[in-house]
Design a protein around this motif. Structure first.
Motif, PDB file in Angstrom:
ATOM      1  N   ILE A   5      47.795  33.181  30.994  1.00 50.71           N
ATOM      2  CA  ILE A   5      47.012  34.078  30.135  1.00 50.71           C
ATOM      3  C   ILE A   5      47.236  33.642  28.695  1.00 50.71           C
ATOM      4  O   ILE A   5      48.368  33.661  28.189  1.00 50.71           O
ATOM      5  CB  ILE A   5      47.413  35.548  30.322  1.00 50.71           C
ATOM      6  CG1 ILE A   5      47.355  35.929  31.815  1.00 50.71           C
ATOM      7  CG2 ILE A   5      46.471  36.451  29.521  1.00 50.71           C
ATOM      8  CD1 ILE A   5      47.765  37.359  32.102  1.00 50.71           C
ATOM      9  N   ALA A   6      46.164  33.215  28.066  1.00 48.27           N
ATOM     10  CA  ALA A   6      46.237  32.728  26.686  1.00 48.27           C
ATOM     11  C   ALA A   6      45.636  33.785  25.768  1.00 48.27           C
ATOM     12  O   ALA A   6      44.608  34.382  26.079  1.00 48.27           O
ATOM     13  CB  ALA A   6      45.476  31.413  26.556  1.00 48.27           C
ATOM     14  N   PHE A   7      46.294  33.998  24.656  1.00 51.04           N
ATOM     15  CA  PHE A   7      45.889  35.056  23.730  1.00 51.04           C
ATOM     16  C   PHE A   7      45.566  34.504  22.349  1.00 51.04           C
ATOM     17  O   PHE A   7      46.230  33.590  21.861  1.00 51.04           O
ATOM     18  CB  PHE A   7      47.034  36.066  23.538  1.00 51.04           C
ATOM     19  CG  PHE A   7      47.325  36.911  24.728  1.00 51.04           C
ATOM     20  CD1 PHE A   7      46.688  38.128  24.902  1.00 51.04           C
ATOM     21  CD2 PHE A   7      48.255  36.499  25.674  1.00 51.04           C
ATOM     22  CE1 PHE A   7      46.964  38.928  26.003  1.00 51.04           C
ATOM     23  CE2 PHE A   7      48.542  37.290  26.774  1.00 51.04           C
ATOM     24  CZ  PHE A   7      47.896  38.512  26.949  1.00 51.04           C
ATOM     25  N   GLY A  35      54.713  37.402  36.466  1.00 50.29           N
ATOM     26  CA  GLY A  35      54.738  35.974  36.765  1.00 50.29           C
ATOM     27  C   GLY A  35      53.723  35.135  36.020  1.00 50.29           C
ATOM     28  O   GLY A  35      53.648  33.925  36.222  1.00 50.29           O
ATOM     29  N   TYR A  36      52.947  35.750  35.150  1.00 51.20           N
ATOM     30  CA  TYR A  36      51.988  34.970  34.375  1.00 51.20           C
ATOM     31  C   TYR A  36      52.710  34.186  33.284  1.00 51.20           C
ATOM     32  O   TYR A  36      53.655  34.688  32.668  1.00 51.20           O
ATOM     33  CB  TYR A  36      50.955  35.884  33.701  1.00 51.20           C
ATOM     34  CG  TYR A  36      50.085  36.632  34.677  1.00 51.20           C
ATOM     35  CD1 TYR A  36      49.077  35.988  35.372  1.00 51.20           C
ATOM     36  CD2 TYR A  36      50.281  37.994  34.899  1.00 51.20           C
ATOM     37  CE1 TYR A  36      48.276  36.676  36.270  1.00 51.20           C
ATOM     38  CE2 TYR A  36      49.495  38.697  35.794  1.00 51.20           C
ATOM     39  CZ  TYR A  36      48.481  38.022  36.482  1.00 51.20           C
ATOM     40  OH  TYR A  36      47.706  38.700  37.373  1.00 51.20           O
ATOM     41  N   THR A  37      52.232  32.983  33.060  1.00 46.45           N
ATOM     42  CA  THR A  37      52.665  32.239  31.883  1.00 46.45           C
ATOM     43  C   THR A  37      51.822  32.721  30.713  1.00 46.45           C
ATOM     44  O   THR A  37      50.598  32.804  30.823  1.00 46.45           O
ATOM     45  CB  THR A  37      52.452  30.725  32.094  1.00 46.45           C
ATOM     46  OG1 THR A  37      53.244  30.315  33.204  1.00 46.45           O
ATOM     47  CG2 THR A  37      52.848  29.939  30.856  1.00 46.45           C
ATOM     48  N   ILE A 197      43.034  30.136  34.376  1.00 49.74           N
ATOM     49  CA  ILE A 197      43.317  30.608  33.016  1.00 49.74           C
ATOM     50  C   ILE A 197      42.453  31.824  32.682  1.00 49.74           C
ATOM     51  O   ILE A 197      41.285  31.880  33.055  1.00 49.74           O
ATOM     52  CB  ILE A 197      42.993  29.507  31.970  1.00 49.74           C
ATOM     53  CG1 ILE A 197      43.748  28.211  32.294  1.00 49.74           C
ATOM     54  CG2 ILE A 197      43.322  29.985  30.557  1.00 49.74           C
ATOM     55  CD1 ILE A 197      43.325  27.038  31.407  1.00 49.74           C
ATOM     56  N   VAL A 198      43.046  32.760  31.979  1.00 52.69           N
ATOM     57  CA  VAL A 198      42.280  33.819  31.324  1.00 52.69           C
ATOM     58  C   VAL A 198      42.578  33.716  29.835  1.00 52.69           C
ATOM     59  O   VAL A 198      43.738  33.541  29.444  1.00 52.69           O
ATOM     60  CB  VAL A 198      42.694  35.219  31.820  1.00 52.69           C
ATOM     61  CG1 VAL A 198      42.046  36.304  30.960  1.00 52.69           C
ATOM     62  CG2 VAL A 198      42.305  35.417  33.266  1.00 52.69           C
ATOM     63  N   GLU A 240      49.868  40.386  40.781  1.00 53.34           N
ATOM     64  CA  GLU A 240      50.855  39.352  40.520  1.00 53.34           C
ATOM     65  C   GLU A 240      50.129  38.033  40.209  1.00 53.34           C
ATOM     66  O   GLU A 240      49.022  37.796  40.681  1.00 53.34           O
ATOM     67  CB  GLU A 240      51.759  39.149  41.752  1.00 53.34           C
ATOM     68  CG  GLU A 240      52.438  40.405  42.262  1.00 53.34           C
ATOM     69  CD  GLU A 240      53.369  41.057  41.233  1.00 53.34           C
ATOM     70  OE1 GLU A 240      54.095  40.308  40.546  1.00 53.34           O
ATOM     71  OE2 GLU A 240      53.360  42.288  41.123  1.00 53.34           O
ATOM     72  N   ALA A 241      50.815  37.202  39.441  1.00 51.93           N
ATOM     73  CA  ALA A 241      50.254  35.883  39.152  1.00 51.93           C
ATOM     74  C   ALA A 241      50.304  35.003  40.392  1.00 51.93           C
ATOM     75  O   ALA A 241      51.119  35.197  41.280  1.00 51.93           O
ATOM     76  CB  ALA A 241      51.047  35.231  38.030  1.00 51.93           C
TER      77      ALA A 241
END
Ligand SMILES: [Mg+2]
Length: 243
Positions: A5-7, A35-37, A197-198, A240-241
């Motif tokens: 997950i990119a912000f 568990g998300y990166t 990816i989100v 969960e991721a």
């Protein structure tokens, strides 16, 4: 099937240029626990983003990918892995900005007309680098003035990606750097596919600094109010991721 997950930061996790508050910090903690990166893909410098985030433990891409830093668990600090500096032809940029100013009547400004950042990024500050905050906020709150000349600014600076930035400026990053380019490079380095990816961002409209990702094949979650981030993330906070 989401791993990463990119912000974006300003307007997505925080108010513009203000510290990360505990509510959204807790949201990040919950995502990490599932568990998300987590990854920050910012427009500013990595060190500044890290401070604004209260030294939150995550990797940071800064300056649209010109900079990158990884979080070092042992030291609790950032380790710079990329810090590119592009040469800038200041005279040429000033000339082109002056021509735009004259043509569109933006001839009055305080301080410098253009800010040259150490990275090679450039800010065309329409009201000048020393403009008063109140004047900046009142100038173009709906971005109509800047969007009206956006295509022309883009055409004037073919060697840059141009963004409608801040409250009264255009930000420019040397091509090919933008958030999509940077995120794609990070994903490739880490063996992550686009469908895993989100991206979460607020600035997805025309000329926005998240627009490149929004227009790509990467899933994009729109945040129109950073205080409602939790709602925007929906089932990511209950699932969960993928590992
Ligand atoms: Mg933003």
């Amino acid at each position: 099937m989401i791993k990463l997950i990119a912000f974006d930061l300003d307007g997505t996790l925080t108010q513009h240029k203000t510290p990360l508050e505990k509510e959204n910090r807790a949201v990040l903690d919950e995502l990490a626990a599932r568990g998300y990166t987590l990854l920050m893909v910012g427009a500013g410098q990595c060190a500044r983003i890290f401070r604004q985030m209260g030294e939150y433990p995550l990797d940071i891409i800064g300056n649209y990918g010109l900079q990158a830093a990884v979080y070092d668990k042992e030291t609790g600090g950032l380790r710079t892995v990329r810090d590119l500096i592009f040469p800038v032809d200041r005279d040429s940029i000033n000339e082109r900005v002056d021509a735009l100013r004259t043509k569109h009547g933006f001839t009055a400004y305080r301080g410098a007309s253009v800010e040259f950042h150490p990275s090679g990024c450039v800010t065309f500050a329409i009201l000048g680098t020393e403009a008063l905050q109140a004047d900046k906020l009142a100038f173009d709150p709906d971005r109509i003035k800047r969007r009206a000349i956006y295509d022309e600014v883009v055409a004037t600076f073919p060697e840059y990606t141009v963004f409608v930035g801040g409250s009264s400026s255009f930000d420019m990053a040397p091509r090919p750097y933008d958030k999509l380019y940077a995120l794609d490079a990070y994903a490739k380095e880490h063996g992550i596919l686009h469908e895993e990816i989100v991206f979460v961002g607020d600035d997805y409209g025309p000329g926005g600094n998240d627009e490149s990702v929004y227009l790509s094949d990467i899933r994009f979650i729109k945040v129109d109010d950073y205080t409602r981030l939790r709602e925007a993330l929906g089932d990511l906070l209950t699932k969960e991721a993928t590992t």
